[in-house]
Design a protein around this motif. Sequence first.
Motif, short mmCIF file in Angstrom:
data_model
loop_
_atom_site.label_atom_id
_atom_site.label_comp_id
_atom_site.label_asym_id
_atom_site.label_seq_id
_atom_site.Cartn_x
_atom_site.Cartn_y
_atom_site.Cartn_z
N THR A 12 44.38 61.67 50.37
CA THR A 12 44.13 60.36 50.46
C THR A 12 45.16 59.37 50.26
OG1 THR A 12 41.86 60.86 49.91
CG2 THR A 12 42.46 58.26 49.48
N LYS A 13 45.64 58.94 51.46
CA LYS A 13 46.81 58.08 50.99
C LYS A 13 46.59 56.78 49.93
CE LYS A 13 49.32 60.28 54.02
NZ LYS A 13 50.33 60.98 53.73
N PRO A 14 47.65 56.40 49.24
CA PRO A 14 47.30 55.23 48.44
C PRO A 14 46.88 53.92 48.89
CG PRO A 14 49.49 56.28 47.93
CD PRO A 14 49.02 56.93 49.31
N ASN A 15 46.00 53.25 48.16
CA ASN A 15 45.32 51.98 48.77
C ASN A 15 44.87 51.31 47.84
OD1 ASN A 15 42.06 52.51 48.41
ND2 ASN A 15 43.00 54.32 49.20
N LEU A 16 44.67 50.00 48.06
CA LEU A 16 44.28 48.92 46.95
C LEU A 16 43.15 48.31 47.20
CD1 LEU A 16 48.01 47.22 46.92
CD2 LEU A 16 46.90 48.81 45.16
N ALA A 17 42.23 48.06 46.10
CA ALA A 17 41.07 47.29 46.27
C ALA A 17 41.00 46.38 44.99
CB ALA A 17 39.95 48.05 45.98
N LEU A 18 40.42 44.92 45.32
CA LEU A 18 40.32 44.01 44.31
C LEU A 18 39.35 44.55 43.35
CD1 LEU A 18 40.85 40.61 46.51
CD2 LEU A 18 42.26 41.70 44.79
N ALA A 74 49.13 35.21 38.28
CA ALA A 74 50.29 35.96 37.82
C ALA A 74 49.60 37.33 37.68
CB ALA A 74 51.02 35.80 36.64
N ALA A 75 48.23 37.68 37.61
CA ALA A 75 47.57 38.76 37.37
C ALA A 75 46.15 38.95 37.94
CB ALA A 75 47.56 39.06 35.82
N VAL A 76 46.39 39.33 39.41
CA VAL A 76 45.09 39.47 39.96
C VAL A 76 44.49 40.89 39.98
CG1 VAL A 76 43.97 39.47 42.33
CG2 VAL A 76 45.79 37.90 41.51
N PRO A 77 43.36 41.14 39.34
CA PRO A 77 42.88 42.38 38.77
C PRO A 77 42.57 43.25 40.26
CG PRO A 77 41.41 40.74 37.84
CD PRO A 77 42.33 40.14 39.01
N LEU A 78 43.18 44.41 40.29
CA LEU A 78 42.91 45.28 41.52
C LEU A 78 42.88 46.93 40.82
CD1 LEU A 78 45.96 46.53 42.09
CD2 LEU A 78 46.42 44.44 43.27
N SER A 89 49.74 37.12 42.59
CA SER A 89 49.17 36.55 43.72
C SER A 89 50.27 36.10 44.64
CB SER A 89 48.25 35.32 43.35
OG SER A 89 49.02 34.24 42.98
N ALA A 90 50.00 35.95 45.99
CA ALA A 90 50.95 35.54 46.87
C ALA A 90 52.30 36.22 46.96
CB ALA A 90 51.34 33.98 46.88
N THR A 91 52.32 37.55 46.43
CA THR A 91 53.53 38.19 46.40
C THR A 91 53.18 39.30 46.98
OG1 THR A 91 54.26 36.93 44.68
CG2 THR A 91 55.29 39.44 45.04
N ALA A 92 53.88 40.19 47.85
CA ALA A 92 53.75 41.40 48.49
C ALA A 92 54.46 42.49 47.61
CB ALA A 92 54.58 41.61 49.68
N THR A 93 53.50 43.38 46.97
CA THR A 93 54.02 44.20 46.00
C THR A 93 54.01 45.89 46.48
OG1 THR A 93 53.26 42.76 44.23
CG2 THR A 93 53.62 45.17 43.58
N PRO A 94 54.95 46.69 46.53
CA PRO A 94 54.84 47.92 46.95
C PRO A 94 54.39 48.89 45.78
CG PRO A 94 56.96 47.44 46.92
CD PRO A 94 56.60 46.15 46.58
N THR A 152 49.15 42.15 49.05
CA THR A 152 49.61 40.91 48.61
C THR A 152 48.21 40.22 48.24
OG1 THR A 152 51.18 40.77 50.18
CG2 THR A 152 50.53 38.69 48.98
N PRO A 153 47.95 40.16 47.19
CA PRO A 153 46.65 39.28 46.71
C PRO A 153 46.92 37.70 47.19
CG PRO A 153 47.62 40.48 44.78
CD PRO A 153 48.59 40.50 45.87
N VAL A 154 45.82 37.07 47.72
CA VAL A 154 45.98 35.76 48.13
C VAL A 154 44.88 35.09 47.62
CG1 VAL A 154 45.99 34.13 50.13
CG2 VAL A 154 47.30 36.22 50.20
N ILE A 155 44.93 33.76 46.79
CA ILE A 155 43.88 33.07 46.32
C ILE A 155 43.52 31.93 47.20
CG2 ILE A 155 43.40 31.73 44.39
CD1 ILE A 155 45.13 33.12 42.57
N LEU A 156 42.41 31.80 47.68
CA LEU A 156 41.91 30.77 48.61
C LEU A 156 41.03 29.78 47.67
CD1 LEU A 156 40.67 32.67 51.66
CD2 LEU A 156 42.78 31.54 51.40
#
Length: 767
Positions: free
Chosen positions: A566-572, A580-584, A622-627, A647-651
Amino acid sequence: MRTPRHFWKTAAVVAAGLSGALVLQSMTGQQTTGDPAAGTRGPVISKAETSALRVSGDGTSASLGRRDTGPFSMLGVTWSAPSARVAGTVEVRTRQAGTQTWSSWLQLDGDSGQGESGALRGGTEPAWVGPSDGVEVRVDGKGTTRLPKGLRLDLVDPGSGKVTALDPAAYSLDEDETPDPSVSEPEPGTDPVADPQPDTTVSGPPVSDSSEPVVPEPSASDPSSSAPSEPEPSESEPSVSSSPTSSPSPSVSVPPAPPSTAPSPPITDRAAWGADESISPEEPGYLPGGRVKAVVVHHTAESNDYTCAQGPAVVRGIYAYHVKQLGWKDLGYNFLVDKCGTVYEGRKGGTDRPVMGAHAYGFNAETTGISVLGTYTSTDPSTAAMTSVARIAAWKLGQYGVDPTGTATLTAGDSGRSYYGKTWAKGAQLSLPAIHGHRDGYNTQCPGDAFYNKLATVRAWAGGPVSGLTLKSVTGAGTAGTTTYTKSSVTVNWSATTPAPLIAKYELLVDGKVAATTAGTATSAKATLTVGTHKVVVRAVHQSGRATTTATATVVAETTAPAFTTKPNLALRTGTVNTAAVPLTLKWKATDGAALKEVRLTAPTAKTYGPTLTSAQHTAKSATATPWSLKAYDQAGNTATASVTGTPVILQESSAKKSGTWSTKSSSSYLGGKSYTSSSKNASLTWTFTGRSVAWAVSRAATSGQAHIYVDGKKVTTVDLKSSTTKYRDAIWTKTWNTSAKHTVKIVVVGTSGRPAVTTDGLVYLK
């Protein structure tokens, strides 16, 4: 009896000014300067003082009052009849040279072992007391036993100084050599230095007119002497000559020096420890049967406080005491060992020959004697000393095919009694360990309880196999359970209790074949393995040739890398949202064909996870592409990498499509400083985004209401914002898809009775 000492060059000199009529006994030769321990070779001259003890009227106690003396480092108490013994206690105390410090009372071993046929005197074992210039003696026969006649104190200064190279020593005077005219030759059977007159100033019990504190030495025919009138038939001394420092007479047949099954340890020869060969010029004797059957272990029953540098001086002191004070032909022991493990040649004749010593009365004719310097009644001998004893014993017994762990049948040269009360008659056949203590064949404590209890260990070390062999670890890349994994090479570590000098080699076996060979001093070895499962053991080969092996270790060599199934994946995830710290949550699954060891997160931070873990909670800006980079390791060290970028984005709520009534609230606690709130039933906010995970962030309190959530036009849940504690920027609901796509999320105010308010702080999605 052996040949009297007619050819000694000795001089008796009365030491003027010393109370107690101390007599100075100067050994032959020239006094030189230096120290044999420094590596030079040659004789060091020893000196001795003697003083008669004052005997009580009933003959059951004796003493010598505290007095000044010349310098000495070793002492003993001797008496006229060689075969007599002191049944009570003999105690001395000494004053440290150049000080007023007196030692505590030291009890002397009351019997020197009666080891030499034809000895001129009996005596205690000599005791090393270190450099001293004062002494006091007391002897207590316990009130029931008369003490032997001729009691005297003998003080030995073993000398120090630079030793010079020796020419081969002769064992008798050359034909053209003229004895020193100043020396009076003693009569056969007498001590070359007469007992001094009694000390009339000695404190202690009164001396009656009938007491005899000093008497002349008995002659060979004196009926008061209990020494045997003839030497033991089994211990007769052949008239031969051989020594590592002498050239045998051409007419003498010297026993052969057979090769041994064990290597010889390093041995400090007589010249190196400064032996003055002129005081023992007689030829050496050899075992009548020409072979050593057993080794007798002794201690010298003296202080353990000597330094290793003093070892040669201690040996010289014992040598002088045996020869000059007791009248033996030479040092009694075949070998001596100090506490640092240094081995010294004892009696001359050739260390590799079957030289007959004077160490085990009744059994000298079939044994070799090894004595460790010191007393080991309650103190264990050092490992270094025990190792050297084992090495000498293995070497000497190996010359004659005797197993150090076995037994030997010895013929008693005289009737006797052991320390444990066993008795035997002359000519009896005794079965004794091939390495045994002096007490087994003579009524003495020697070699002391502590050392005697270690003889089983000495036998095991000498005869093998290697004891205590343990496989400590197998170092590859990793270990799971009892199996070690590697790509190709392993390092195997082990330990053993048998000292390294007695171990011939170690062998590392892989699947029964030798993969590496090391010296006996090694504790590890390396091997390169082919791919597959292997059985690994360590084999220790004792110098006797006996071998033993460790338990088997299983090693798997493999080169296949693990895989991310299972390849690495992200979820909120739920939790408090900050810019500066979006939980995921980071998720993955890694597997390996052999054994997965761990998965490491290498970016944006470093973490290590066990082989069964498949997710971990993190936060991202947030708003930053993080590898997010992961590296999987199997136990063999093979690796695989995988990564994902998110990249977490806040609307903000202001970006949503509104329906119904919403009002704006301002606070630094809100995302962006503002939020929307509504108490109107069915008021709604709709966001549209492209991503694979989404979270709704709200403010919560005890009066907060409920909201319906619709995803892509379908109601998926109703959430209750009520909270007993006030919360801000709380991601209360999340949803994640397998792939990124365009989605809409709509929230609708339920209008809960009594608490209708819903305050939203925006939507977060993951690009």
